[in-house]
Design an enzyme around this catalytic site. Structure first.
Site, mmCIF file in Angstrom:
data_model
loop_
_atom_site.group_PDB
_atom_site.id
_atom_site.type_symbol
_atom_site.label_atom_id
_atom_site.label_comp_id
_atom_site.label_asym_id
_atom_site.label_seq_id
_atom_site.Cartn_x
_atom_site.Cartn_y
_atom_site.Cartn_z
ATOM 1 N N GLY A 138 3.402 0.207 -3.078
ATOM 2 C CA GLY A 138 3.148 -0.011 -4.488
ATOM 3 C C GLY A 138 4.416 -0.102 -5.310
ATOM 4 N N ASP A 149 -0.915 -0.976 -4.704
ATOM 5 C CA ASP A 149 -1.979 -0.013 -4.435
ATOM 6 C C ASP A 149 -1.396 1.260 -3.796
ATOM 7 O OD1 ASP A 149 -4.467 1.141 -4.065
ATOM 8 O OD2 ASP A 149 -4.695 0.246 -2.069
ATOM 9 N N ILE A 204 0.830 -1.190 0.000
ATOM 10 C CA ILE A 204 0.000 0.000 0.000
ATOM 11 C C ILE A 204 0.875 1.254 0.000
ATOM 12 C CG2 ILE A 204 -1.769 1.278 1.298
ATOM 13 C CD1 ILE A 204 -2.604 -1.499 2.471
ATOM 14 N N SER A 205 0.500 2.260 -0.810
ATOM 15 C CA SER A 205 1.210 3.535 -0.934
ATOM 16 C C SER A 205 2.634 3.275 -1.451
ATOM 17 C CB SER A 205 1.180 4.280 0.400
ATOM 18 O OG SER A 205 1.601 5.615 0.238
ATOM 19 N N LEU A 206 3.686 3.666 -0.731
ATOM 20 C CA LEU A 206 5.035 3.320 -1.181
ATOM 21 C C LEU A 206 5.177 1.812 -1.352
ATOM 22 C CD1 LEU A 206 7.999 3.917 -1.847
ATOM 23 C CD2 LEU A 206 8.456 4.075 0.622
#
Length: 300
Positions: free
Chosen positions: A126, A145, A122-124
């Site tokens: 990704g 994501d 999730i976030s970084l």
């Protein structure tokens, strides 16, 4: 953490705190089981990114996956809350060196189906999750994501292409008063920039915001790394992602594995970074994809 662990013990079955062997220490995490039957089930490994924690994974996809019949192993890696605060372990770009010990640990859990291990970042995350999937072949599905191809360029998205080499040289220089002055001015103008650059230096283990920008340049999937991913990969893209706009498409374009680009829009309330504000919609769609990828549609 104490509050979360107290509540975790009250679930049926309990959410179990774990310590995952990693180099000379351990990584903190939680094992969420669907039930107490001992039945082998698909496993979803979830980690956050730049500023998340394994406790937050509870509402950031963890329990939604349990509802779908997935056991979940949530963990913090170097640079994330547990290891960063406990032992000052900072981020590393070769995230497969983090995920491989986590998969080793997962293989010791009797409820895990070793043929169906998915990884969600999730976030970084990704960037981190696809990086790990490029080298850790026991990962049989990957979700980014939102997707990130080049984290360093995402941080410097304001730089015109014709000035890229010049700006990077200033960032990498031993001394760069002009660049330092520009960064300070940016931090004064924007609370978001001030937070991101200050936390970035902390979680990367460097001494200045400019050194953080230099360290971030190493976090990319260029030079054929994205092309090494062989497992089915889902790349998520939020319409108005304020941090990674354009990055999901770049990652998707470089993938040569079975791949899906899943777009989330403002009109459905899911256009913000990592679909914040529309979690049930977002994880519902992601886990539909995962069910189909693992051939679980119509199975309990």
């Amino acid at each position: 953490m104490r509050c979360y662990q107290a509540s975790a013990a009250l679930f049926d079955p309990p959410i179990v705190p774990v310590e995952i062997p990693y180099e000379q220490t351990t990584l903190p995490g939680y094992f969420h089981r669907v039930d107490g039957s001992g039945r082998k089930r698909p496993l979803l490994i979830i980690h956050s990114g730049f500023d998340g924690s394994c406790e937050e994974i509870h509402v950031d996809g963890g329990r939604a996956a349990v509802e779908r019949g997935y056991n979940v192993l949530a963990f913090d890696g170097p640079g994330q809350f547990g290891p960063l605060h406990r032992e000052h372990l900072t981020f590393r770009p070769d995230w497969e060196k983090v995920v491989t010990p986590v998969v080793d640990f997962a293989m010791t859990l009797p409820e895990v189906d070793p043929s169906k291990i998915a990884l969600l970042g999730i976030s970084l995350g990704g960037y981190l999750a696809p990086r790990a999937a490029a080298f850790e072949r026991r990962i049989s599905a990957c979700i980014a994501d939102d997707g990130v191809y080049d984290y360093g360029r995402a941080n410097l998205s304001f730089v015109p292409p014709e000035q890229w080499d010049e700006v990077v040289a200033m960032i990498m220089a031993k001394e760069s008063p002009e660049m330092d002055k520009g960064i300070e001015a940016s931090m004064e103008r924007s609370p978001i920039a001030a937070w991101a650059l200050t936390h970035g230096a902390y979680c990367m283990g460097v001494k200045s915001p400019r050194a953080y920008l230099a360290a971030a340049l190493e976090f990319n999937l260029r030079d054929g790394i994205a092309e090494r991913i062989s497992c089915p990969t889902l790349v998520c893209e939020a319409e108005d992602d304020m941090f990674f706009k354009g990055q999901p498409q770049q990652l998707f374009d470089h993938l040569t594995c079975p791949k899906t680009l899943m777009r989330f829009s403002n009109s459905e309330g899911a256009g913000a970074h990592c679909q914040v504000g529309a979690a049930r919609l977002a994880f519902g769609r992601m886990y539909d994809w995962l069910d189909e990828t693992f051939g679980l549609v119509g199975k309990s």
